[in-house]
Design a protein around this motif. Structure first.
Motif, PDB file in Angstrom:
ATOM      1  N   ILE A   1      46.973  47.284  38.317  1.00  0.00           N
ATOM      2  CA  ILE A   1      46.176  47.407  39.547  1.00  0.00           C
ATOM      3  C   ILE A   1      47.100  47.807  40.699  1.00  0.00           C
ATOM      4  O   ILE A   1      47.286  47.043  41.653  1.00  0.00           O
ATOM      5  CB  ILE A   1      45.423  46.089  39.872  1.00  0.00           C
ATOM      6  N   PRO A   2      47.677  49.027  40.633  1.00  0.00           N
ATOM      7  CA  PRO A   2      48.693  49.414  41.620  1.00  0.00           C
ATOM      8  C   PRO A   2      48.145  49.679  43.024  1.00  0.00           C
ATOM      9  O   PRO A   2      48.849  49.454  44.007  1.00  0.00           O
ATOM     10  CB  PRO A   2      49.290  50.696  41.022  1.00  0.00           C
ATOM     11  N   LYS A   3      46.885  50.146  43.121  1.00  0.00           N
ATOM     12  CA  LYS A   3      46.381  50.608  44.421  1.00  0.00           C
ATOM     13  C   LYS A   3      45.369  49.633  45.011  1.00  0.00           C
ATOM     14  O   LYS A   3      44.689  48.907  44.279  1.00  0.00           O
ATOM     15  CB  LYS A   3      45.709  51.992  44.256  1.00  0.00           C
ATOM     16  N   HIS A   4      45.265  49.652  46.322  1.00  0.00           N
ATOM     17  CA  HIS A   4      44.249  48.856  46.995  1.00  0.00           C
ATOM     18  C   HIS A   4      42.870  49.238  46.448  1.00  0.00           C
ATOM     19  O   HIS A   4      42.571  50.419  46.309  1.00  0.00           O
ATOM     20  CB  HIS A   4      44.282  49.091  48.510  1.00  0.00           C
ATOM     21  N   GLY A   5      42.049  48.257  46.129  1.00  0.00           N
ATOM     22  CA  GLY A   5      40.725  48.531  45.586  1.00  0.00           C
ATOM     23  C   GLY A   5      40.702  48.621  44.058  1.00  0.00           C
ATOM     24  O   GLY A   5      39.647  48.792  43.458  1.00  0.00           O
ATOM     25  N   ASP A   6      41.876  48.497  43.421  1.00  0.00           N
ATOM     26  CA  ASP A   6      41.912  48.570  41.954  1.00  0.00           C
ATOM     27  C   ASP A   6      41.362  47.284  41.334  1.00  0.00           C
ATOM     28  O   ASP A   6      41.604  46.180  41.828  1.00  0.00           O
ATOM     29  CB  ASP A   6      43.354  48.791  41.463  1.00  0.00           C
ATOM     30  N   VAL A   7      40.656  47.466  40.246  1.00  0.00           N
ATOM     31  CA  VAL A   7      40.039  46.347  39.531  1.00  0.00           C
ATOM     32  C   VAL A   7      40.372  46.480  38.059  1.00  0.00           C
ATOM     33  O   VAL A   7      40.351  47.580  37.503  1.00  0.00           O
ATOM     34  CB  VAL A   7      38.501  46.387  39.705  1.00  0.00           C
ATOM     35  N   ARG A   8      40.674  45.368  37.422  1.00  0.00           N
ATOM     36  CA  ARG A   8      40.933  45.365  35.975  1.00  0.00           C
ATOM     37  C   ARG A   8      40.152  44.211  35.375  1.00  0.00           C
ATOM     38  O   ARG A   8      40.136  43.116  35.922  1.00  0.00           O
ATOM     39  CB  ARG A   8      42.449  45.177  35.751  1.00  0.00           C
ATOM     40  N   THR A   9      39.465  44.459  34.268  1.00  0.00           N
ATOM     41  CA  THR A   9      38.811  43.347  33.579  1.00  0.00           C
ATOM     42  C   THR A   9      39.667  42.905  32.403  1.00  0.00           C
ATOM     43  O   THR A   9      40.360  43.703  31.774  1.00  0.00           O
ATOM     44  CB  THR A   9      37.417  43.735  33.066  1.00  0.00           C
TER      45      THR A   9
ATOM     46  N   ALA B   1      25.239  37.559  35.204  1.00  0.00           N
ATOM     47  CA  ALA B   1      25.547  38.824  34.520  1.00  0.00           C
ATOM     48  C   ALA B   1      26.999  39.234  34.786  1.00  0.00           C
ATOM     49  O   ALA B   1      27.590  38.853  35.803  1.00  0.00           O
ATOM     50  CB  ALA B   1      24.612  39.925  35.018  1.00  0.00           C
ATOM     51  N   LEU B   2      27.554  40.035  33.885  1.00  0.00           N
ATOM     52  CA  LEU B   2      28.863  40.634  34.134  1.00  0.00           C
ATOM     53  C   LEU B   2      28.760  41.493  35.403  1.00  0.00           C
ATOM     54  O   LEU B   2      27.791  42.226  35.580  1.00  0.00           O
ATOM     55  CB  LEU B   2      29.277  41.537  32.974  1.00  0.00           C
ATOM     56  N   VAL B   3      29.758  41.399  36.252  1.00  0.00           N
ATOM     57  CA  VAL B   3      29.760  42.198  37.486  1.00  0.00           C
ATOM     58  C   VAL B   3      30.510  43.508  37.250  1.00  0.00           C
ATOM     59  O   VAL B   3      30.062  44.571  37.670  1.00  0.00           O
ATOM     60  CB  VAL B   3      30.396  41.392  38.644  1.00  0.00           C
ATOM     61  N   CYS B   4      31.652  43.438  36.591  1.00  0.00           N
ATOM     62  CA  CYS B   4      32.430  44.649  36.289  1.00  0.00           C
ATOM     63  C   CYS B   4      32.299  44.962  34.806  1.00  0.00           C
ATOM     64  O   CYS B   4      32.498  44.084  33.968  1.00  0.00           O
ATOM     65  CB  CYS B   4      33.902  44.439  36.626  1.00  0.00           C
ATOM     66  N   LEU B   5      31.982  46.201  34.500  1.00  0.00           N
ATOM     67  CA  LEU B   5      31.772  46.586  33.109  1.00  0.00           C
ATOM     68  C   LEU B   5      32.937  47.397  32.546  1.00  0.00           C
ATOM     69  O   LEU B   5      33.212  47.362  31.365  1.00  0.00           O
ATOM     70  CB  LEU B   5      30.476  47.404  32.988  1.00  0.00           C
ATOM     71  N   LYS B   6      33.624  48.125  33.407  1.00  0.00           N
ATOM     72  CA  LYS B   6      34.705  48.989  32.927  1.00  0.00           C
ATOM     73  C   LYS B   6      36.017  48.215  32.837  1.00  0.00           C
ATOM     74  O   LYS B   6      36.222  47.243  33.555  1.00  0.00           O
ATOM     75  CB  LYS B   6      34.904  50.149  33.889  1.00  0.00           C
ATOM     76  N   LYS B   7      36.923  48.731  32.012  1.00  0.00           N
ATOM     77  CA  LYS B   7      38.252  48.128  31.916  1.00  0.00           C
ATOM     78  C   LYS B   7      38.995  48.277  33.247  1.00  0.00           C
ATOM     79  O   LYS B   7      39.637  47.341  33.715  1.00  0.00           O
ATOM     80  CB  LYS B   7      39.036  48.799  30.790  1.00  0.00           C
ATOM     81  N   SER B   8      38.919  49.455  33.840  1.00  0.00           N
ATOM     82  CA  SER B   8      39.611  49.722  35.098  1.00  0.00           C
ATOM     83  C   SER B   8      38.707  50.498  36.034  1.00  0.00           C
ATOM     84  O   SER B   8      37.912  51.322  35.583  1.00  0.00           O
ATOM     85  CB  SER B   8      40.852  50.584  34.863  1.00  0.00           C
ATOM     86  N   ALA B   9      38.842  50.239  37.325  1.00  0.00           N
ATOM     87  CA  ALA B   9      38.068  50.989  38.314  1.00  0.00           C
ATOM     88  C   ALA B   9      38.768  50.872  39.657  1.00  0.00           C
ATOM     89  O   ALA B   9      39.666  50.040  39.836  1.00  0.00           O
ATOM     90  CB  ALA B   9      36.644  50.443  38.410  1.00  0.00           C
ATOM     91  N   ASN B  10      38.362  51.727  40.594  1.00  0.00           N
ATOM     92  CA  ASN B  10      38.810  51.579  41.972  1.00  0.00           C
ATOM     93  C   ASN B  10      37.555  51.581  42.831  1.00  0.00           C
ATOM     94  O   ASN B  10      36.787  52.535  42.817  1.00  0.00           O
ATOM     95  CB  ASN B  10      39.752  52.714  42.372  1.00  0.00           C
ATOM     96  N   VAL B  11      37.321  50.485  43.555  1.00  0.00           N
ATOM     97  CA  VAL B  11      36.034  50.307  44.236  1.00  0.00           C
ATOM     98  C   VAL B  11      36.233  49.762  45.649  1.00  0.00           C
ATOM     99  O   VAL B  11      37.288  49.212  45.988  1.00  0.00           O
ATOM    100  CB  VAL B  11      35.132  49.320  43.451  1.00  0.00           C
ATOM    101  N   GLU B  12      35.195  49.917  46.453  1.00  0.00           N
ATOM    102  CA  GLU B  12      35.166  49.329  47.793  1.00  0.00           C
ATOM    103  C   GLU B  12      34.856  47.839  47.705  1.00  0.00           C
ATOM    104  O   GLU B  12      35.418  47.019  48.412  1.00  0.00           O
ATOM    105  CB  GLU B  12      34.073  50.024  48.628  1.00  0.00           C
ATOM    106  N   SER B  13      33.883  47.526  46.849  1.00  0.00           N
ATOM    107  CA  SER B  13      33.463  46.131  46.690  1.00  0.00           C
ATOM    108  C   SER B  13      32.924  45.964  45.276  1.00  0.00           C
ATOM    109  O   SER B  13      32.757  46.941  44.545  1.00  0.00           O
ATOM    110  CB  SER B  13      32.380  45.793  47.720  1.00  0.00           C
ATOM    111  N   LEU B  14      32.629  44.722  44.895  1.00  0.00           N
ATOM    112  CA  LEU B  14      32.131  44.441  43.550  1.00  0.00           C
ATOM    113  C   LEU B  14      30.623  44.227  43.631  1.00  0.00           C
ATOM    114  O   LEU B  14      30.154  43.401  44.418  1.00  0.00           O
ATOM    115  CB  LEU B  14      32.808  43.175  42.988  1.00  0.00           C
ATOM    116  N   ARG B  15      29.892  44.973  42.842  1.00  0.00           N
ATOM    117  CA  ARG B  15      28.449  44.952  42.961  1.00  0.00           C
ATOM    118  C   ARG B  15      27.834  44.676  41.602  1.00  0.00           C
ATOM    119  O   ARG B  15      28.081  45.387  40.635  1.00  0.00           O
ATOM    120  CB  ARG B  15      28.010  46.332  43.475  1.00  0.00           C
ATOM    121  N   CYS B  16      27.024  43.630  41.544  1.00  0.00           N
ATOM    122  CA  CYS B  16      26.327  43.322  40.295  1.00  0.00           C
ATOM    123  C   CYS B  16      25.169  44.301  40.139  1.00  0.00           C
ATOM    124  O   CYS B  16      24.376  44.480  41.063  1.00  0.00           O
ATOM    125  CB  CYS B  16      25.813  41.884  40.303  1.00  0.00           C
ATOM    126  N   VAL B  17      25.052  44.933  38.981  1.00  0.00           N
ATOM    127  CA  VAL B  17      24.017  45.957  38.808  1.00  0.00           C
ATOM    128  C   VAL B  17      22.616  45.352  38.678  1.00  0.00           C
ATOM    129  O   VAL B  17      21.617  46.026  38.895  1.00  0.00           O
ATOM    130  CB  VAL B  17      24.268  46.851  37.556  1.00  0.00           C
TER     131      VAL B  17
END
Lengths: 423, 169
Positions: free
Chosen positions: A56-64, A94-110
């Motif tokens: 998660i090197p960058k601001h906004g990076d997400v890892r599950t 429910a799971l909020v993040c589905l992908k292994k990696s992403a870069n997002v503004e915020s975390l949104r439950c679908v």
């Protein structure tokens, strides 16, 4: 750390009187024990590897990732701060993040569009005030009382660890001095990922935890090691256990080989043929450190391993996927400072380990052979007396199962499994 | 390591006879692996060929290490020697199911070929299961009578390998 709790198993487990020199087969196949491990180890006062800082090197990076059976999110927020939380919406779960990696503004439950900051705090709820003045949450709905459940988190040498328990001791004391020194040696400079994959192994997770601590098997099962003199027990080396015996380091100094007759006398299949590689570039290596250590395996209880085989640096971690199934993740690493030739050598040596690793592929099946051999006899026990009956460091020989006993020492301690004599 | 194109687009019309020759070559390769005549496997590669097994995830991230990497027929031959004399594993066989290749002329006598595959694995206990799916990205030299791979990159769809990978794909 000894935890006294009431016996939660319907059928209590009594550890054999020989202590860590025996392992009851039942611990590898009993679903009740598996469930209890999730509570006492994975949700208990233990640090667990979650991911690498470079994931998660960058601001906004997400890892599950996972902590035991629990799905986890690790984030780097817009200020660069790292957070870890359960991947489970505070609304319906429910799971909020589905992908292994992403870069997002915020975390949104679908599911219902509940929106969380990267720190896991709930920011807003869709239709909170209803639609056209009708419906909506009750007036006393307090947004600050709902959030993604946070984990405690500490980072050492680029490794991000998390724990659910407020009682877990500080990470550095959990690891101990010898372990932190060696982690720093191997990982204490900017890292880069060279490749990833995973392997499904059809065995209980503890069989792999034993396997990586078992320096006795390494050169017997893994023929390639011996034949090409990457690692043999007639090279100088040793086993270091951490203060509490939970973690270990096994190391080898390749330059010190003094060929021992035992390899031939024992008719070790791994020394049966003498051969040269047709593609010798596979084993081209350089001395990265001046301590003479050319091969090392370091374990951190319960499910992390750091490997340095010649110049092949890798983090392995394993996730239980049920009582008889485990996913083993391989993360091959280099250093940012590596030049092209060094990177090339790490790529070539990447062939040594992993799911198709010339020196590691056997571990994909050997633990399953134990699983299949033991599951019908839960009352029997494994015999673990190579190198003695205690769990102590041995800096003169690796013909020992000392680190395996160290694992069981830690495991029994935290699971509260006592021996016959002390009950 | 050169960047791997994820597609080999069919941009020029390939002579049907050449297409057939390539299909025969790819089929022959698969049958050698499926029939267990592994000693013949290195012969499909040019002397300095690259053979790699990696995953879609590694490709997309630009990671150079996948699951297996051989540079030159020497390393390819070493894999055969290792699996026959060094590595320990439970016996198993493969069945390759190949898709129709798309072919692009790269230069005179050299084609870039993409084809999809699935491989079923039958284990010692008799169980047959889907083991791998993905695509082959190949560069094939057609200048000699016997075509040879200059490059064969096996891109697995999944990041997960069940048990282990020892027989090549």
């Amino acid at each position: 750390m000894s935890i006294s709790v009431s016996e939660p198993l319907t059928e209590p487990l009594t550890w054999p009187a020989e202590g860590v020199a025996r392992v009851p087969y039942r611990v590898f196949s009993d679903p009740d024990i598996y469930a209890l491990e999730q509570e006492r180890i994975f949700r208990g006062p233990v640090w667990h590897f979650l991911c690498l800082e470079i994931d998660i090197p960058k601001h906004g990076d997400v890892r599950t990732t996972w902590l035991g059976d629990t799905p986890i999110i690790v984030t780097r927020d817009h200020d660069g701060k790292i957070h870890a939380m359960i991947n489970r919406c505070a609304h319906k779960g429910a799971l909020v993040c589905l992908k292994k990696s992403a870069n997002v503004e915020s975390l949104r439950c679908v599911y219902h569009a509940w929106n969380y900051g990267l720190d896991g705090k709930l920011k807003n709820v869709a239709f909170r005030k209803g639609i056209q003045g009708k419906g909506g949450m009750p007036d006393d709905f307090d947004i600050s009382k709902h959030r993604l459940e946070p984990l405690r988190l500490e980072i050492f040498s680029g490794l991000i660890f998390g724990t659910f328990s407020s009682e877990t001791e500080p990470l550095r004391s959990f690891l101990g001095d010898r372990m932190t020194q060696f982690l720093s040696r191997n990982l204490g400079r900017p890292l880069k990922t060279l490749g990833v994959h995973s392997q499904i192994i059809h065995n209980n997770w503890k069989l792999y935890a034993e396997n990586v601590r078992d320096s006795y098997h390494a050169t017997l099962l893994h023929t390639f090691y011996t034949t090409f003199k990457v690692n043999r027990l007639d090279m100088d080396g040793g086993i270091i256990l951490s203060d509490k015996k939970w973690h270990h380091i096994s190391y080898t100094k390749r330059a010190t080989l003094k060929p021992a007759q035992e390899y031939n006398e024992a008719k070790v299949h791994s020394a049966q043929y003498e051969s040269k590689l047709a593609g010798p570039a596979l084993l081209a290596a350089w001395d990265e450190f001046d301590d003479g250590i050319t091969h090392s395996i370091q374990s951190v209880f319960p499910t992390l391993v750091v490997q340095f085989t010649l110049n092949s640096l890798a983090v392995r971690f394993f996730v239980p996927r049920g009582v008889d199934k485990t996913e083993l993740f391989w993360v091959f690493l280099g250093y940012e400072r590596d030049d092209a030739e060094q990177t090339r050598m790490r790529i070539m040596q990447g062939n040594l380990t992993g799911a198709a690793g010339l020196v590691s592929l056997e571990d994909g099946c050997i633990n399953e052979f134990v699983q299949r051999g033991t599951r019908t006899s839960p009352q029997r026990a494994a015999f673990v007396e190579m190198g003695g009956r205690e769990a102590v460091s041995n800096e003169s020989s690796r013909a020992t199962e000392a680190a395996v006993r160290g694992f069981w020492h830690g495991y029994r301690n935290i699971m509260g499994f006592e021996t016959e004599s002390t009950r | 390591m050169s960047a791997t194109p994820l597609k080999a687009e069919a941009t020029t019309v390939i002579d049907p006879e050449i297409h057939l020759r390539i299909e025969d070559f790819l089929t022959c390769y698969a049958h050698v692996l499926d029939d267990g005549t592994i000693d013949e496997w290195p012969g499909f590669f040019a002397e300095d060929a690259i053979y790699q097994i990696t995953t879609r995830e590694n490709c997309e991230a630009g990671y150079p290490i996948g699951v297996l990497y051989c540079e030159g027929r020497g390393m390819i031959t070493d894999r055969v020697k290792a699996l026959k004399t060094a590595n320990i594993f439970e016996g198993h066989t493969y069945c390759h199911i190949l898709g129709r290749p798309s072919v692009r002329q790269e230069r005179l006598g050299v084609v870039a070929v993409r084809s999809n595959f699935s491989v079923f694995r039958t284990m010692e206990d008799g169980k047959a299961e889907l083991f791998a799916t993905g695509k082959y990205l190949d560069r094939i030299d057609l200048r000699d009578e016997q075509p040879r791979f200059l490059e064969r990159r096996v891109i697995l769809d999944s990041r997960r390998i069940d048990v282990l990978l020892v027989l090549p794909l």
